[in-house]
Design a protein around this motif. Structure first.
Motif, PDB file in Angstrom:
ATOM      1  N   GLY A 337       0.813  -1.214   0.000  1.00 19.67           N
ATOM      2  CA  GLY A 337       0.000   0.000   0.000  1.00 19.67           C
ATOM      3  C   GLY A 337       0.844   1.261   0.000  1.00 19.67           C
ATOM      4  N   TRP A 338       1.927   1.264   0.789  1.00 20.37           N
ATOM      5  CA  TRP A 338       2.835   2.418   0.794  1.00 20.37           C
ATOM      6  C   TRP A 338       3.489   2.608  -0.576  1.00 20.37           C
ATOM      7  CZ3 TRP A 338       2.956   6.247   4.038  1.00 20.37           C
ATOM      8  CH2 TRP A 338       2.559   6.069   5.363  1.00 20.37           C
ATOM      9  N   LEU A 339       3.841   1.513  -1.218  1.00 17.81           N
ATOM     10  CA  LEU A 339       4.377   1.609  -2.582  1.00 17.81           C
ATOM     11  C   LEU A 339       3.385   2.306  -3.503  1.00 17.81           C
ATOM     12  CD1 LEU A 339       6.121  -1.823  -3.323  1.00 17.81           C
ATOM     13  CD2 LEU A 339       7.157   0.446  -3.488  1.00 17.81           C
ATOM     14  N   GLY A 340       2.124   1.904  -3.391  1.00 12.92           N
ATOM     15  CA  GLY A 340       1.093   2.530  -4.211  1.00 12.92           C
ATOM     16  C   GLY A 340       0.953   4.018  -3.927  1.00 12.92           C
ATOM     17  N   VAL A 341       1.108   4.400  -2.656  1.00 13.41           N
ATOM     18  CA  VAL A 341       0.990   5.809  -2.271  1.00 13.41           C
ATOM     19  C   VAL A 341       2.063   6.653  -2.955  1.00 13.41           C
ATOM     20  CG1 VAL A 341       1.342   7.406  -0.347  1.00 13.41           C
ATOM     21  CG2 VAL A 341      -0.201   5.463  -0.078  1.00 13.41           C
ATOM     22  N   VAL A 342       3.326   6.224  -2.851  1.00 17.09           N
ATOM     23  CA  VAL A 342       4.401   7.053  -3.402  1.00 17.09           C
ATOM     24  C   VAL A 342       4.367   7.064  -4.935  1.00 17.09           C
ATOM     25  CG1 VAL A 342       5.889   6.815  -1.394  1.00 17.09           C
ATOM     26  CG2 VAL A 342       6.066   5.155  -3.218  1.00 17.09           C
ATOM     27  N   LEU A 343       3.943   5.956  -5.541  1.00 15.20           N
ATOM     28  CA  LEU A 343       3.838   5.945  -6.997  1.00 15.20           C
ATOM     29  C   LEU A 343       2.681   6.826  -7.465  1.00 15.20           C
ATOM     30  CD1 LEU A 343       4.520   2.167  -7.754  1.00 15.20           C
ATOM     31  CD2 LEU A 343       6.039   4.106  -8.212  1.00 15.20           C
ATOM     32  N   ALA A 344       1.559   6.783  -6.738  1.00 12.65           N
ATOM     33  CA  ALA A 344       0.415   7.624  -7.105  1.00 12.65           C
ATOM     34  C   ALA A 344       0.736   9.105  -6.937  1.00 12.65           C
ATOM     35  CB  ALA A 344      -0.798   7.246  -6.246  1.00 12.65           C
TER      36      ALA A 344
END
Length: 457
Positions: A337-344
């Motif tokens: 989820g954190w990966l998705g946050v920084v990519l978004a």
């Protein structure tokens, strides 16, 4: 018989609720003081000391404490660095002292009331008293970290292996709720009582908001001090001299003994890496919103509140998930989820607050659970009676290395002149930390520490 079986936790609902309430109490310092008010407040006081009266067009912009020449805008970041440096030395010693003291509650009280008192004393930081403000902040921040070490060391005594994730998640959730409630109240007061063009009034309101956090911290600390019971560990009362000097001696032994628990140390390294990414996203989100997305301050404040209150639900949600699939798998999901946050974040449009707030929703859902479950996972890897010492090192991993992520962000920004690329570069912390966490043989690590593994990992 394992150490965990020999010291099976015996606690009731009232005692656990008391433990939860220290999260409720101290989170006011994290949110109202550190996240929102203290940085701008102390920077303004320092600017006044540098000859920059409120509303002045020109000034020297530098103060000279102890003969040093420091830019007013750098004073608060330097204080943060100083407090982190001192914390690295204080927290492990505090943990060693806590383990060898027959009673932990007086240590919790001393650290909590020292920090709360220093925060309340910010009421006297008026005019150009930037040195007083700096001293009080350093004392409060170190005391905050020390109190959390003692507080965390109660966890293995309050819940067995299969209940620890739930108990830790509830404490973290209540902390986010408490910090959010006081922050919301303070923001309402500031909004209602501020007067356009009256910067001194705004400064005074910020100071009293900081004071309110100290009062909140001190008052609600009375609940855990009343409801918690003492659970002496294997090291309690083992001091050969006085508790403090023996705590320093035991610290050296703990550092040497870590070699006997390489899997516990391996987990700490994994946590250090992925938690650094988490802390960097949290600390730089506002700067990203203002400098890259050009959002208004009101949008940033609303997003902070969204994160704070949703983290309450997120901690409980992921805590519930951990009871079904295990804590480590749940933390790994949160890291995705954190990966998705920084990519978004790379694709967020400028000047539009709604997408930024939606990103705050995602952060709130994964933030509380990833931190709470990491705390309970680590509790399984601590040898009996050494909870304070090991949580001292855990807190160093939380606070003492928080410069790695900002350093990486700063270097990437310097090379690319892009906040977006700088933020996306943090994916390395989540990927590497997640891989290392997945590699830890948790069941074997728990048994090696002399504890009984939970049913699910």
């Amino acid at each position: 018989m394992t150490a965990a079986t020999a010291t099976a936790p015996v606690s009731n609902r009232r005692e656990r609720t008391g433990w939860y309430f220290y999260d409720w109490a101290n989170s006011a310092f994290s949110t109202t003081v550190i996240t929102v008010f203290l940085g701008p407040f102390l920077t303004t006081v320092t600017e006044q000391a540098a000859g920059c009266a409120l509303g002045a067009d020109e000034c020297d912009g530098r103060v000279h404490p102890f003969g040093l020449s420091i830019a007013a805008g750098s004073y608060f970041p330097y204080l943060v660095s100083l407090s982190v440096l001192l914390t690295v030395f204080v927290l492990p010693v505090m943990g060693a002292v806590a383990d060898r003291a027959e009673r932990k509650k007086p240590l919790l009280a001393a650290a909590a009331f020292l920090g709360a008192g220093a925060t309340v004393a910010m009421a006297f930081v008026t005019g150009e008293r930037y040195l007083l403000g700096g001293l009080l902040f350093v004392v409060a921040n170190i005391a905050f970290g020390a109190s959390v070490v003692v507080y965390n060391s109660f966890l293995p005594r309050l819940a067995g292996p299969d209940e620890r994730d739930k108990v830790s998640s509830r404490g973290w959730a209540l902390g986010y709720l408490g910090g959010g409630v006081l922050l919301l109240l303070n923001l309402v007061v500031v909004t209602w009582l501020s007067v356009d063009g009256d910067d001194q009034r705004t400064l005074d309101l910020a100071r009293w908001c900081i004071v309110s956090a100290g009062v909140w911290w001190g008052v609600f600390t009375l609940v855990p001090l009343r409801w918690l019971r003492e659970h002496p560990g294997a090291e309690a009362g083992a001091a050969r001299g006085n508790v403090l000097t023996d705590g320093f001696r035991q610290l050296g032994q703990t550092i040497r003994s870590l070699r006997a628990y390489p899997l516990t140390l391996f987990f700490l390294v994994a946590y250090l890496i992925y938690n650094d990414g988490i802390q960097t996203v949290i600390s730089l989100a506002s700067q990203f919103g203002t400098e890259e997305l050009h959002l208004e301050q009101s949008a940033l404040i609303i997003t902070i509140l969204i994160v704070q209150f949703l983290a309450f639900g997120g901690a409980l949600l992921l805590g519930g998930l951990a009871t079904r699939i295990g804590a480590r798998k749940t933390v790994l999901i949160a890291l995705v989820g954190w990966l998705g946050v920084v990519l978004a974040a790379f694709w967020l449009p400028e000047g539009e607050p709604v997408p930024f707030m939606l990103l705050g929703v995602a952060i709130g859902l994964v933030m509380g659970g990833s931190q709470a479950l990491s705390r309970s996972l680590f509790s399984q890897l601590i040898p009996d009676g050494r909870e304070g010492e090991y949580y001292g090192f855990y807190e160093i991993s939380d606070k003492g290395t928080s410069w790695l992520g900002p350093l990486a962000f700063g270097l990437v920004f310097q090379l690319t002149n892009s906040y977006r690329i700088g933020l996306v570069s943090l994916v390395v912390f989540f990927i590497v930390g997640g891989i290392l966490l997945a590699m830890v043989p948790m069941r074997r690590a728990i048994v090696a520490a002399g504890n009984t593994p939970p049913r699910l990992l």
